[in-house]
Design a protein around this motif. Structure first.
Motif, PDB file in Angstrom:
ATOM      1  N   GLY A  21      16.437  30.763 -18.087  1.00 52.61           N
ATOM      2  CA  GLY A  21      17.330  29.766 -17.490  1.00 52.61           C
ATOM      3  C   GLY A  21      16.691  28.395 -17.592  1.00 52.61           C
ATOM      4  N   GLY A  22      17.523  27.345 -17.567  1.00 52.20           N
ATOM      5  CA  GLY A  22      16.988  25.994 -17.571  1.00 52.20           C
ATOM      6  C   GLY A  22      17.309  25.177 -18.806  1.00 52.20           C
ATOM      7  N   SER A  42      17.171  36.550 -11.863  1.00 51.90           N
ATOM      8  CA  SER A  42      17.089  35.305 -12.619  1.00 51.90           C
ATOM      9  C   SER A  42      15.670  35.096 -13.131  1.00 51.90           C
ATOM     10  N   MET A  89      13.339  29.621 -11.470  1.00 57.66           N
ATOM     11  CA  MET A  89      14.296  28.548 -11.224  1.00 57.66           C
ATOM     12  C   MET A  89      13.611  27.208 -10.967  1.00 57.66           C
ATOM     13  N   TYR A  98      15.539  24.222 -12.302  1.00 59.05           N
ATOM     14  CA  TYR A  98      16.632  23.758 -11.452  1.00 59.05           C
ATOM     15  C   TYR A  98      16.107  22.927 -10.284  1.00 59.05           C
ATOM     16  N   TYR A 154      21.805  28.828 -14.401  1.00 56.75           N
ATOM     17  CA  TYR A 154      21.456  29.909 -13.480  1.00 56.75           C
ATOM     18  C   TYR A 154      22.680  30.422 -12.733  1.00 56.75           C
ATOM     19  N   ALA A 156      17.403  35.848  -6.958  1.00 59.31           N
ATOM     20  CA  ALA A 156      16.906  34.531  -7.339  1.00 59.31           C
ATOM     21  C   ALA A 156      15.402  34.612  -7.571  1.00 59.31           C
ATOM     22  N   VAL A 192      17.623  27.828  -3.965  1.00 63.50           N
ATOM     23  CA  VAL A 192      17.946  28.695  -5.101  1.00 63.50           C
ATOM     24  C   VAL A 192      18.765  29.904  -4.659  1.00 63.50           C
TER      25      VAL A 192
END
Length: 367
Positions: free
Chosen positions: A70-71, A95, A98, A101, A111, A125, A139
């Motif tokens: 993610g990201g 996930s 994070m 994020y 995400y 998360a 998150v």
């Protein structure tokens, strides 16, 4: 810090690593575990339940898609397809980190798609051990998360060119997260393993779920070394405890302290998954293997592969006479090679596992 570039590098290097591993057919510590075959102990397939309980939540199958990414735009699409696969197969999904994020809310959608595509699933998360309770709450809210995974990755950070160099606050931070959140906190390594001593420490910090995430799967020491300009820190390539070694090391203390163990790291096949469950894991996570299928063959192929895993896990349980996941911990295992030696060095009797199913024979007095 360019999070997007780093996340894309991680995906690219992880897929390449798993492709090389699949071609090499290297032996794994999971291969040092064999089930004792008892020819008349089979059960009926319709009688087998794959349901497992993780911190009060019932998962329909003892598998989960573990933390990946993610990201960035590319990794957001990977997360979207992973979420669809989880939705279609009933797997829980975690996930990737994070941190991107938390540094830049503009990447939230990469995400959030995990929940948007999987509205009724079990979504986890993910933050690092430097996160504050406020960060963790942020998150969790973004994903409507059912649990929070806190990853500990000192080896990765040391090799990472831009990584952290101070891990002294991690225990205190983990205790704060476990105390402050109203959902389960899962502490997870990133491929270097969690020992029995660390399970004890985590229990003292208030953590009740531990993902041992041992060596044998995606190797972030190698990935981060490949990102170094001079490729000069490969000496940590073999660092860590394997996933089976972690489960053997931590099983007794986990039971004594009421800690649920999850297993990930180097899980290649449904048989590996059943081996992990037989060593005491409540569920087994897969990252690199599923990512490699998704990137190489597409979403439909990944869904089909997961469905095959679920079917074969059930059929292996039939063969072993295990009507449920917990029953697998009473099956007989032969531990060999380096894994058996690790047990002996850590004060664990490998022979105990070879005769777990034997019941005491009643002795009747002679009349």
């Amino acid at each position: 810090m360019n999070y997007a570039s780093r996340k894309d590098d991680h995906v690219r290097l992880a897929v390449a690593q798993h492709q090389r591993s699949a071609t090499a057919h290297d032996l794994s510590p999971f291969d040092e575990i064999a089930f004792v075959h008892h020819a008349l102990r089979g059960t009926a397939e319709h009688a087998v339940s794959l349901a497992t309980e993780v911190s009060g939540a019932s998962w329909p199958v003892p598998l989960y898609i573990n933390a990946m990414t993610g990201g960035s735009a590319r990794t957001g699409e990977v997360n979207r397809e992973l979420a669809i696969a989880a939705r279609e197969t009933g797997l829980a999904i975690a996930s990737g980190s994070m941190s991107a994020y938390l540094a830049d809310s503009a990447v939230a959608h990469t995400y959030r798609v995990l929940r948007e595509e999987n509205p009724d699933g079990y979504v986890i998360a993910n933050v690092n051990a430097n996160a504050t309770p406020d960060m963790a709450a942020q998150v969790v809210e973004l994903l409507g998360a059912d649990a929070l995974q806190v990853h500990v990755n000192a080896v990765q950070e040391i090799v990472m060119p831009e990584g952290d160099r101070d891990f002294s606050a991690w225990p205190r931070n983990i205790a704060r997260l476990a105390e402050s959140l109203g959902i389960p906190v899962i502490v997870k390594e990133v491929g270097f393993g969690i020992s029995a001593d660390t399970v004890t420490q985590l229990a003292d910090l208030g953590v009740s779920i531990v993902d041992v995430s041992g060596s044998g799967g995606t190797n972030f020491a190698l990935i981060e070394n490949a990102r170094r300009r001079q490729d000069d820190f490969g000496l940590l390539a073999g660092w860590g405890l394997s996933t089976p070694a972690c489960l053997l090391d931590g099983a007794e203390v986990a039971v004594a302290r009421g800690v649920t163990l999850l297993a990930s790291g180097g899980v290649r096949t449904p048989l590996d998954a059943v081996r992990g469950l037989a060593l005491g894991a409540r569920a087994v996570g897969i990252s690199g293997h599923f990512l490699s299928i998704l990137q190489g063959e597409g979403l439909d192929a990944l869904i089909a592969a997961i469905d095959t895993w679920i079917t074969q896990i059930r059929q292996l349980m039939v063969l072993l006479g295990a009507d449920n996941v917990r029953a697998l911990t009473c099956t007989d295992l032969l531990l060999a090679g380096g894994l058996a030696e690790t047990c002996r060095l850590r004060g664990i009797d490998p022979g105990h596992y070879a005769r777990r199913s034997r019941k005491p024979v009643a002795v009747h007095p002679v009349r």
